[in-house]
Design an enzyme around this catalytic site. Structure first.
Site, mmCIF file in Angstrom:
data_model
loop_
_atom_site.group_PDB
_atom_site.id
_atom_site.type_symbol
_atom_site.label_atom_id
_atom_site.label_comp_id
_atom_site.label_asym_id
_atom_site.label_seq_id
_atom_site.Cartn_x
_atom_site.Cartn_y
_atom_site.Cartn_z
ATOM 1 N N SER A 186 28.150 34.488 -22.547
ATOM 2 C CA SER A 186 29.336 34.699 -21.743
ATOM 3 C C SER A 186 29.267 33.795 -20.252
ATOM 4 O O SER A 186 29.291 32.556 -20.629
ATOM 5 C CB SER A 186 29.509 35.998 -21.149
ATOM 6 O OG SER A 186 30.756 36.455 -20.722
ATOM 7 N N HIS A 389 31.939 41.833 -27.558
ATOM 8 C CA HIS A 389 31.070 40.918 -26.375
ATOM 9 C C HIS A 389 29.769 41.474 -25.968
ATOM 10 O O HIS A 389 28.887 40.311 -26.109
ATOM 11 C CB HIS A 389 32.275 40.831 -25.185
ATOM 12 C CG HIS A 389 32.024 39.568 -24.505
ATOM 13 N ND1 HIS A 389 32.215 38.370 -24.966
ATOM 14 C CD2 HIS A 389 31.498 39.483 -23.180
ATOM 15 C CE1 HIS A 389 31.917 37.488 -23.726
ATOM 16 N NE2 HIS A 389 31.498 38.151 -22.804
#
Length: 447
Positions: A186, A389
């Site tokens: 990320s 995620h």
């Protein structure tokens, strides 16, 4: 303004749940710094508790920040076999709201640092300015506004550069490497794109680069926080100015209670829990729930509001570009009205992108857009349509779907490098033997 609204909301949530007394909240809001919970158990303590050796190192950035990073030098499993004489280095960079602790939440059997150490790698865990291990500065304290005057631009341009320099300069008998493998998740990938596009000399220091759910383009994100606020805060205005240059809700015991309360299913604000604690995003069926409990000890790790604003700017502008300070300051900093885009086309290093179809934060469409801008890219889609995620960190299947294939790529690279080095050595050896033979022939002829 917005930060005060957030504080008011949190107070109301806690009062509604009757978790803590209003007097305690008021006392905290008046002097939050005095009530911070200092978690004295560091990444090193947690790693040592699991039977792995760990070192703690201090890195000074060019612009005055002091970061603590951690190193796993070997593993009990590797020592039982035949340890590598010259260990390849691997550097891991955490996501937004994360720390070096993020990488070890899943335990020794399923966390990437331990698996890398077991396979004979020299593992380094980085930290960004502003988190639990990056709250020192040469001249500033965390109570000074200028301390928080940074986004992920500075994390990439200064923090990553300084940490990589330090790791490669830290030579030991068992690890003499002039380059390393980089792995980020990320925001850790966002920072790496900043570094590699603007300071291209660092490309020569990286053997392979692995980006897990790279947060670069965000046009199609389903992240509710970005969707709801980018239209208001995703460009320079009076509201975004009020929100900038400060810490976004520090890690402390009170915030843990507030976050837990805010995540209750019956609250209308529940949707905002996921972006604030990204590991909860997606289906819980993939999640290691024990890891989530451990996560609350160290997360959120601490960020500047500018980091959030910068992501909102990316979403609002549909461009991966530098921080927008407003037209006046942009002209002073960039010599143009709008901030310049990062030259991603300048990146020329073996790049591996790992992504999931169920990622609501970084949409696969935006992943493919990123891949199209860089020359040497391999895409790795996780074979689970629900992969989200946070699953890259705390999924029960992350070892099988991501970590083992990733380490196999590193092993193949190292094997090919050793083979190439051996070929080069043999060629040099043959050349030297030819020279010696030729000189001997000349001496014999002269005699």
């Amino acid at each position: 303004m917005l930060i005060n609204l957030i504080r008011v909301y949190l107070v109301c949530v806690v009062a509604r749940a009757e978790v803590i007394r209003i007097s305690k909240i008021w006392e905290y809001l008046q002097k939050p710094g005095e009530h911070l919970h200092v978690n004295r158990r560091t990444t090193a303590h947690r790693i040592l508790d699991l039977g792995y050796p760990c070192e703690e190192h201090e890195v000074h950035t060019e612009d005055g920040y002091i970061l603590t990073i951690f190193r796993i030098t070997n593993s009990p499993i590797e020592l039982e076999s035949s340890p590598r004489a010259n260990k390849p280095k691997v550097f891991l960079q955490h996501p937004l709201f994360g720390t070096s602790d993020t990488w070890i939440l899943n335990g020794p059997q399923h966390s990437l640092p331990f698996l890398l150490a077991d396979r004979g790698y020299d593992v380094w865990l980085g930290n960004s300015r502003g988190n639990l291990y990056g709250r020192k500065h040469r001249n500033l304290t965390i109570n000074h506004t200028d301390f928080w005057r940074f986004s992920w631009h500075e994390i990439g341009y200064y923090d990553l550069a300084s940490m990589l320099d330090y790791v490669l300069q830290n030579e030991t008998i068992n690890s003499k490497q002039r380059s390393l493998h980089f792995i980020g998740h990320s925001q850790g990938t966002t920072a790496s794109m900043v570094l590699l596009s603007l300071r291209t000399e660092y490309q020569q220091l990286l053997r392979t680069v692995h980006l897990m759910a790279p947060a670069v383009f965000l046009d199609n994100t389903e992240d509710r926080l970005l969707q709801a606020l980018s239209s208001y805060l995703g460009y320079h205005n009076l509201l975004s100015q009020q929100f900038s240059h400060q810490e976004f809700i520090p890690h402390n015991e009170l915030f843990n209670i507030l976050l837990y309360t805010a995540c209750q299913q019956d609250l209308i604000w529940q949707g905002f829990c996921s972006p604030m604690a990204f590991m909860m995003e997606g289906s819980l069926k993939n999640k290691n729930l024990t890891a989530l409990q451990i996560c609350l000890e160290t997360h959120p790790g601490g960020v500047s509001t500018n980091q959030l604003l910068h992501f909102m700017q990316v979403k609002h502008s549909s461009k991966f570009r530098q921080f927008d300070f407003g037209s006046h300051e942009n002209r002073l900093r960039y010599n143009q009205r709008h901030p310049p885009e990062y030259p991603l086309e300048m990146i020329d290093v073996p790049l591996h992108i790992w992504y999931g179809e169920g990622d609501r934060t970084v949409n696969p469409i935006d992943i493919r857009r990123l891949a199209a801008t860089i020359s040497d890219v391999q895409l790795h889609r996780v074979p689970d349509r629900n992969w989200s995620h946070g699953d890259f960190i705390i999924s029960r299947n992350v070892r099988e779907y991501v970590y083992e294939p990733l380490i196999d790529i590193l092993d193949e690279y190292e094997a090919n490098t050793m083979l190439e080095n051996e070929k080069n050595w043999q060629a040099v050896k043959r050349y030297a033997e030819q020279i010696v033979h030729s000189e001997k022939m000349e001496l014999d002829a002269a005699a």
